[in-house]
Design a protein around this motif. Structure first.
Motif, mmCIF file in Angstrom:
data_model
loop_
_atom_site.group_PDB
_atom_site.id
_atom_site.type_symbol
_atom_site.label_atom_id
_atom_site.label_comp_id
_atom_site.label_asym_id
_atom_site.label_seq_id
_atom_site.Cartn_x
_atom_site.Cartn_y
_atom_site.Cartn_z
ATOM 1 N N ALA A 1 0.832 -1.205 0.000
ATOM 2 C CA ALA A 1 0.000 0.000 0.000
ATOM 3 C C ALA A 1 0.867 1.255 0.000
ATOM 4 O O ALA A 1 0.556 2.239 -0.682
ATOM 5 C CB ALA A 1 -0.928 -0.005 1.210
ATOM 6 N N LYS A 2 1.963 1.222 0.748
ATOM 7 C CA LYS A 2 2.877 2.365 0.769
ATOM 8 C C LYS A 2 3.474 2.601 -0.608
ATOM 9 O O LYS A 2 3.617 3.752 -1.058
ATOM 10 C CB LYS A 2 3.981 2.136 1.795
ATOM 11 C CG LYS A 2 4.922 3.327 1.950
ATOM 12 C CD LYS A 2 5.958 3.092 3.038
ATOM 13 C CE LYS A 2 6.861 4.304 3.211
ATOM 14 N NZ LYS A 2 7.877 4.087 4.281
ATOM 15 N N SER A 3 3.819 1.520 -1.305
ATOM 16 C CA SER A 3 4.406 1.659 -2.645
ATOM 17 C C SER A 3 3.403 2.247 -3.638
ATOM 18 O O SER A 3 3.783 2.807 -4.655
ATOM 19 C CB SER A 3 4.904 0.301 -3.154
ATOM 20 O OG SER A 3 3.829 -0.548 -3.513
ATOM 21 N N MET A 4 2.102 2.110 -3.336
ATOM 22 C CA MET A 4 1.058 2.660 -4.193
ATOM 23 C C MET A 4 0.788 4.135 -3.901
ATOM 24 O O MET A 4 0.091 4.811 -4.652
ATOM 25 C CB MET A 4 -0.247 1.870 -4.025
ATOM 26 C CG MET A 4 -0.197 0.422 -4.511
ATOM 27 S SD MET A 4 -0.064 0.243 -6.303
ATOM 28 C CE MET A 4 1.676 -0.164 -6.472
ATOM 29 N N GLY A 5 1.296 4.640 -2.760
ATOM 30 C CA GLY A 5 1.110 6.050 -2.458
ATOM 31 C C GLY A 5 0.514 6.366 -1.109
ATOM 32 O O GLY A 5 0.261 7.540 -0.800
ATOM 33 N N ALA A 6 0.258 5.353 -0.274
ATOM 34 C CA ALA A 6 -0.280 5.608 1.059
ATOM 35 C C ALA A 6 0.733 6.389 1.889
ATOM 36 O O ALA A 6 1.938 6.120 1.830
ATOM 37 C CB ALA A 6 -0.624 4.293 1.754
ATOM 38 N N THR A 7 0.245 7.349 2.666
ATOM 39 C CA THR A 7 1.133 8.162 3.485
ATOM 40 C C THR A 7 1.239 7.654 4.922
ATOM 41 O O THR A 7 2.199 7.980 5.622
ATOM 42 C CB THR A 7 0.650 9.621 3.518
ATOM 43 O OG1 THR A 7 -0.677 9.672 4.071
ATOM 44 C CG2 THR A 7 0.622 10.213 2.108
ATOM 45 N N HIS A 8 0.252 6.883 5.378
ATOM 46 C CA HIS A 8 0.257 6.334 6.730
ATOM 47 C C HIS A 8 -0.283 4.906 6.681
ATOM 48 O O HIS A 8 -1.187 4.599 5.896
ATOM 49 C CB HIS A 8 -0.606 7.174 7.681
ATOM 50 C CG HIS A 8 -0.108 8.581 7.854
ATOM 51 N ND1 HIS A 8 -0.354 9.572 6.916
ATOM 52 C CD2 HIS A 8 0.630 9.151 8.835
ATOM 53 C CE1 HIS A 8 0.204 10.700 7.324
ATOM 54 N NE2 HIS A 8 0.810 10.472 8.478
ATOM 55 N N LEU A 9 0.273 4.034 7.533
ATOM 56 C CA LEU A 9 -0.054 2.620 7.502
ATOM 57 C C LEU A 9 -0.560 2.156 8.871
ATOM 58 O O LEU A 9 0.015 2.515 9.901
ATOM 59 C CB LEU A 9 1.167 1.795 7.109
ATOM 60 C CG LEU A 9 1.893 2.222 5.822
ATOM 61 C CD1 LEU A 9 3.168 1.419 5.649
ATOM 62 C CD2 LEU A 9 0.977 2.070 4.616
ATOM 63 N N VAL A 10 -1.623 1.343 8.864
ATOM 64 C CA VAL A 10 -2.203 0.822 10.102
ATOM 65 C C VAL A 10 -2.575 -0.639 9.896
ATOM 66 O O VAL A 10 -3.239 -0.987 8.913
ATOM 67 C CB VAL A 10 -3.463 1.615 10.513
ATOM 68 C CG1 VAL A 10 -4.122 0.985 11.733
ATOM 69 C CG2 VAL A 10 -3.117 3.072 10.789
ATOM 70 N N ASN A 11 -2.156 -1.495 10.815
ATOM 71 C CA ASN A 11 -2.514 -2.914 10.766
ATOM 72 C C ASN A 11 -3.822 -3.103 11.524
ATOM 73 O O ASN A 11 -3.870 -2.991 12.738
ATOM 74 C CB ASN A 11 -1.408 -3.764 11.392
ATOM 75 C CG ASN A 11 -1.636 -5.254 11.174
ATOM 76 O OD1 ASN A 11 -2.771 -5.733 11.189
ATOM 77 N ND2 ASN A 11 -0.558 -6.000 10.976
ATOM 78 N N TYR A 12 -4.901 -3.399 10.786
ATOM 79 C CA TYR A 12 -6.203 -3.483 11.463
ATOM 80 C C TYR A 12 -6.464 -4.845 12.103
ATOM 81 O O TYR A 12 -7.546 -5.079 12.647
ATOM 82 C CB TYR A 12 -7.366 -3.058 10.553
ATOM 83 C CG TYR A 12 -7.670 -3.927 9.349
ATOM 84 C CD1 TYR A 12 -7.880 -5.285 9.436
ATOM 85 C CD2 TYR A 12 -7.810 -3.350 8.085
ATOM 86 C CE1 TYR A 12 -8.193 -6.051 8.339
ATOM 87 C CE2 TYR A 12 -8.128 -4.105 6.971
ATOM 88 C CZ TYR A 12 -8.313 -5.459 7.113
ATOM 89 O OH TYR A 12 -8.632 -6.217 6.005
#
Length: 324
Positions: free
Chosen positions: A181-192
């Motif tokens: 998701a980060k490689s696609m452009g997400a700026t923040h990551l959360v493991n739900y």
């Protein structure tokens, strides 16, 4: 020809690899020799009898197909035998051939293979209209995208960036999916899959919450996502992949002028002005390289049951494709 069909609702085991008559194209139809069929959560919901509208048995699933025109009806004007096309249809995509009205066809651009092309119609149009038409995402606004490494999710992350979103918060269940998701452009990551993920979303937004949220898991994830909304926030629900329907008190939306909005792509398809312009925009993004489609795996059509298991087990990244 060979098809995958089911005659009763149930698990992946109800999918049958069987013979069927090759269809004959009507006057305004073409016969497509299918090269790739898209697999979606809508297919699993159909199979389980949990789809938004009733599913009449027996049923051949599959709403996305890409391939080569093998025959044309006498009234077909815009296409000819040999053309490479992609189409979004109601059903019958898990097959070697399908007859479709020429009005639903779109040419596959040069340099785009069938696997990429078939990944775009349902999930690309869904991501586009969830964000823009239903979510009314404005430049600078924050967006929360669940299952961000999945078919709709990975496109939504990229489109949110193209639409000028501020914070793009992606959730997923593993570090590998979050990295994607980060490689696609997400700026923040959360493991739900971890406790307290909703609190992390609030922290990222400095307690304010998100302006737009995309939700297709259902159950408690839905309820926690409602808590992540900012004042005037919009939550767009487009599925319940967990199989669990959520219940909540709609009165809780009043205090902060929040909205929960339903999305069902066939309603968009009934508005040609929405469908045609947005699909062209998506194709332009893909042709320019601004939109990248990740194929999570291409499998023989006969293995459709196993592909359904993989999809529902959330073990995959990107689009799953069946190839006759």
């Amino acid at each position: 020809m060979k098809v995958i069909k089911f005659e009763q609702f149930g698990g992946p085991e109800v999918l049958q690899w069987t013979d069927a008559e090759k269809p004959e194209p009507a006057e305004n139809e073409v016969l497509i020799e299918i090269k790739a069929s898209g697999v979606n959560y809508a297919d699993t919901a159909r199979r389980e009898g949990q789809y938004v509208v009733p599913t009449k048995l027996p049923y051949v699933p599959g709403a996305e197909v890409a391939g080569v025109i093998a025959e044309t009806g006498s009234g077909v004007k815009s296409f000819q035998k040999g053309d490479r096309v992609v189409a979004l249809i109601e059903s019958n995509g898990y097959a070697e051939y399908v007859a479709v009205d020429e009005r639903v066809l779109t040419p596959v651009p040069d340099g785009v293979d069938f696997e990429q092309a078939v990944a775009l119609p349902l999930q690309g149009l869904s991501a586009y209209h969830i964000l823009k038409t239903m979510g009314r995402l404005e430049p600078g606004e924050s967006v929360l995208i669940h299952a961000a490494a999945g078919g709709v999710g990975q496109i939504a992350v990229q489109l949110a960036k193209l639409f000028g979103a501020g914070k793009i918060i992606a959730t997923a269940s593993t570090d590998e999916k979050l990295a994607h998701a980060k490689s696609m452009g997400a700026t923040h990551l959360v493991n739900y899959s971890e406790e307290g993920w909703a609190d992390k979303v609030k922290e990222i937004t400095e307690g304010r919450g998100v302006d737009v949220a995309l939700e297709m898991v259902g159950g408690d994830v839905f309820n926690q996502t409602v808590k992540c909304l900012a004042p005037f926030g919009r939550l767009v629900i487009f599925g319940a992949a967990s199989g669990k329907q959520a219940t909540f008190n709609p009165g809780q939306l009043m205090r902060k002028n929040q909205s929960v909005i339903g999305f069902f792509l066939p309603q968009i398809m009934r508005k040609p002005e929405l469908f045609q312009s947005s699909f062209k925009e998506l194709l332009d993004y893909m042709a320019s390289g601004d939109l990248k489609l990740t194929i999570g795996g291409a499998y023989p059509l006969a293995e459709a049951a196993e592909v359904h298991r993989l999809l529902q087990g959330r073990k995959t990244i990107g689009k799953l494709v069946l190839k006759p």
